[in-house]
Design an enzyme around this catalytic site. Structure first.
Site, PDB file in Angstrom:
ATOM      1  N   ASP A  73       0.855  -1.099   0.115  1.00 33.46           N
ATOM      2  CA  ASP A  73       0.046   0.047  -0.100  1.00 33.46           C
ATOM      3  C   ASP A  73       0.821   1.207   0.069  1.00 33.46           C
ATOM      4  OD1 ASP A  73      -1.817   1.940   0.640  1.00 33.46           O
ATOM      5  OD2 ASP A  73      -3.152   0.543   1.445  1.00 33.46           O
TER       6      ASP A  73
ATOM      7  N   SER B  50      -7.134   3.936  -1.943  1.00 33.00           N
ATOM      8  CA  SER B  50      -7.140   2.662  -1.910  1.00 33.00           C
ATOM      9  C   SER B  50      -8.164   1.611  -2.318  1.00 33.00           C
ATOM     10  CB  SER B  50      -6.466   2.113  -0.680  1.00 33.00           C
ATOM     11  OG  SER B  50      -5.273   2.810  -0.494  1.00 33.00           O
TER      12      SER B  50
ATOM     13  N   GLU C 194      -5.689  -6.053  25.347  1.00 31.74           N
ATOM     14  CA  GLU C 194      -4.372  -5.487  25.177  1.00 31.74           C
ATOM     15  C   GLU C 194      -4.469  -4.022  25.541  1.00 31.74           C
ATOM     16  OE1 GLU C 194      -0.867  -6.049  22.005  1.00 31.74           O
ATOM     17  OE2 GLU C 194      -2.876  -6.172  21.181  1.00 31.74           O
TER      18      GLU C 194
ATOM     19  N   ASP D 114       2.050   2.608   3.737  1.00 36.85           N
ATOM     20  CA  ASP D 114       1.264   3.926   3.445  1.00 36.85           C
ATOM     21  C   ASP D 114       0.966   4.830   4.568  1.00 36.85           C
ATOM     22  OD1 ASP D 114      -1.027   5.221   1.787  1.00 36.85           O
ATOM     23  OD2 ASP D 114      -2.110   4.728   3.647  1.00 36.85           O
TER      24      ASP D 114
ATOM     25  N   HIS E 224       1.974   8.708   4.946  1.00 37.98           N
ATOM     26  CA  HIS E 224       1.092   9.843   5.543  1.00 37.98           C
ATOM     27  C   HIS E 224       1.701  10.541   6.702  1.00 37.98           C
ATOM     28  CE1 HIS E 224      -2.061   9.152   2.827  1.00 37.98           C
ATOM     29  NE2 HIS E 224      -2.154   7.954   3.187  1.00 37.98           N
TER      30      HIS E 224
ATOM     31  N   ASP F 175      -1.038  -0.324  -4.733  1.00 39.93           N
ATOM     32  CA  ASP F 175      -2.404   0.509  -5.124  1.00 39.93           C
ATOM     33  C   ASP F 175      -2.286   1.955  -5.789  1.00 39.93           C
ATOM     34  OD1 ASP F 175      -1.519   1.165  -2.802  1.00 39.93           O
ATOM     35  OD2 ASP F 175      -3.584   0.989  -1.796  1.00 39.93           O
ATOM     36  N   HIS F 176      -1.138   2.362  -5.201  1.00 38.14           N
ATOM     37  CA  HIS F 176      -0.902   3.881  -5.601  1.00 38.14           C
ATOM     38  C   HIS F 176       0.483   4.356  -5.254  1.00 38.14           C
ATOM     39  CE1 HIS F 176      -1.664   4.944  -1.360  1.00 38.14           C
ATOM     40  NE2 HIS F 176      -2.709   4.330  -1.479  1.00 38.14           N
TER      41      HIS F 176
END
Length: 522
Positions: A61, A111, A238, A336, A340, A377-378
């Protein structure tokens, strides 16, 4: 390994053997010989037209070409090499093409639309999952009749085993596009559904995974995202003080175990390691309440998490029990997220972990009957720039060469400050979290040249690269991404292709239409 792939890899090895590794010196003769050997190997590469009994689609991704290049260099440098001469595991696959990633309504894609194209053979809008472009995003009623059949669904109907592996939430856009159909990617559980969606009968993504209607159900689903499967009154084991998010109070993990044959649910690495791949028919693993940890942060995880390579290996072991073959999708979702956040370290480290997972698959499968496709995907607005000398740390500050071509010292920009080789065109910009803390979102942007980097360790995992345009999150990029392929039917991938062609290659290589006994799906 078939003869074509084997000879190509021999040529690759020959090319690498003359690089500056362990004191060996490159020579003009070595470059010439290696190039000649590569062409000779390519001339012996024969297409493999056999049926792909098994298909594995790897999706990095956000893994644009600049990310692949930087990860390649970083992996080599971690071994003490210059880095530029290195190849990631999937770069040794013999067939390469370019994929045009735009959505039907966006020049730079998301995505949901891109993965829909790869899974259904039909391009669509950004933000919608496995429905066509006639649906309006976020409008349940408009999506009725616009659903697209996915390759995973076809595989299940054909009697194959199927699996979905991701380091993101299992309900996130990329994995969801393999099994779900919604006009809004954010409808991950029923709490996310709009009133209109509930009124018109749209189901959330997590519910669609558990209620998957085709074949005998998905065999393997591994990733993060427990919160969308558990009721609001169930505490997370968790994350203290956190609970599930389902308003309908259904426990979907319990339903997975009770509704499927030989089914198991696990949420930590010890449980995962204990799973017997020979006797487990259906495995659901949700290792975080939200996304799984970045690869570098996994050792500190409270419950413990399997790596993406671990999950890939376990998935193949379970799916391979079916003599009719299997389809597996593996996503490295946090490449990804690292981009970002403007944190190249984590993005590239996860890309290297992704390469390790692909290596596992290449070693465990036979290219005579298995098609492996690796793509993204990109891309992201992540750049490699300046004129750094050969072998300069890819995450470091630029050290250039003098007019004789020799390293001369740190390069200085016109503002009198050094700069890094990798950076971003937009995003949050500079931050240095040298304590190894989590990458950050929603911090006040620090775009441009806000600090002198001379004394800053830009190779630290907590360093966030400078960015030009101030945005709350770095964005995707619109250029083509690469497709790498090997095995049965891989020769069908070549040139520059629309992204939806990937589905059609999987369809033809696997002969899925004939395996469905003549039934044709849109």
């Amino acid at each position: 390994m078939n003869t074509g792939i084997k000879t190509l890899c021999i040529a690759v090895a020959a090319a690498l053997s003359m690089t500056t590794i362990a004191g060996q010196t490159e020579t003009p003769e070595g470059w010439y010989t290696a190039g000649k050997q590569a062409v000779e190997a390519a001339s012996r590469l024969n297409k493999n037209p056999r049926k792909a009994s098994n298909v594995i689609l790897f999706v990095g991704d956000g893994m644009g070409i600049s990310t692949v290049t930087a990860a390649r260099i970083l992996e080599g440098q971690r071994r003490g090499e210059n880095g530029e001469e290195n190849l990631l595991s999937f770069e040794m696959l013999p067939y390469v093409a370019l994929s045009k990633t735009y959505n039907t309504n966006q020049q730079t894609p998301d995505s949901a639309g891109t993965m829909t194209a790869m899974m259904t053979g039909v391009k669509t809008k950004a933000g919608v999952i496995s429905v066509d472009q006639t649906a309006a995003r976020g409008d349940c009623a408009s999506s009725k009749g616009a659903e697209l059949v996915t390759f995973l669904e076809q595989a299940e109907k054909a009697g194959m085993s199927t699996g979905v592996v991701t380091t993101a939430r299992i309900t996130h856009a990329t994995p969801a596009a393999t099994y779900a159909h919604v006009p809004e990617r954010n409808w991950e559980d029923d709490h996310d559904l709009s009133a209109e969606a509930k009124e018109n009968g749209c189901k959330d993504i997590a519910r669609q995974l558990i209620e998957f209607p085709y074949g005998d159900g998905i065999e393997v689903a591994l990733g993060g995202g427990r919160r969308s499967f558990w009721p609001r009154n169930q505490e997370d084991p968790e994350d203290a003080g956190k609970t599930g998010e389902r308003d309908d109070l259904r426990n979907l993990t319990d339903e997975w175990v009770s509704n499927l044959d030989n089914a198991a649910f696990v949420w930590n690495k010890a449980q995962f390691d204990a799973v017997d791949s020979k006797t487990t028919g259906h495995l659901l693993g949700l290792f975080e309440r939200s996304h799984m940890e970045y690869n570098v942060d996994m050792p500190g995880d409270t419950g413990g998490e399997p790596s993406i390579a671990d999950m890939t290996e376990k998935a193949i072991d379970i799916l391979d029990n079916n003599r009719k073959g299997y389809f597996l999708m593996v996503e490295a979702g946090r490449i990804d997220h690292g981009h970002h956040a403007g944190n190249a370290y984590r993005a590239l480290d996860d890309a290297i972990a992704f390469s390790d997972a692909i290596k596992v698959a290449m070693e465990k499968t036979d290219p005579r009957d298995t098609l492996i496709i690796v793509t993204a995907d990109h891309s992201h607005v992540f750049t490699i720039g300046g004129y750094p000398t050969r072998g300069n740390p890819i995450l470091g500050k630029v050290v250039g060469n003098d007019n004789r071509g020799e390293p001369v010292g740190m390069s200085i920009a016109m503002d009198g400050k050094p700069y890094t080789t990798v950076s971003y065109a937009n995003g949050l910009g500079f931050a240095s979290l040298e304590t190894g803390g989590e990458t950050r979102y929603n911090f006040p942007p620090a775009p441009g040249r806000v600090v002198n980097l001379t004394a800053v360790d830009t190779e630290d995992e907590g360093f966030h690269q400078e960015a030009l345009v101030p945005l709350s999150s770095e964005t995707h990029a619109g250029e083509d991404v690469a497709i790498y392929a090997g095995g049965a039917g891989a020769y069908l991938l070549h040139g520059v292709q629309e992204q939806n062609v990937i589905y059609h290659v999987m369809n033809k290589a696997s002969k899925i239409e004939s395996r469905l006994k003549g039934h044709h799906y849109r």
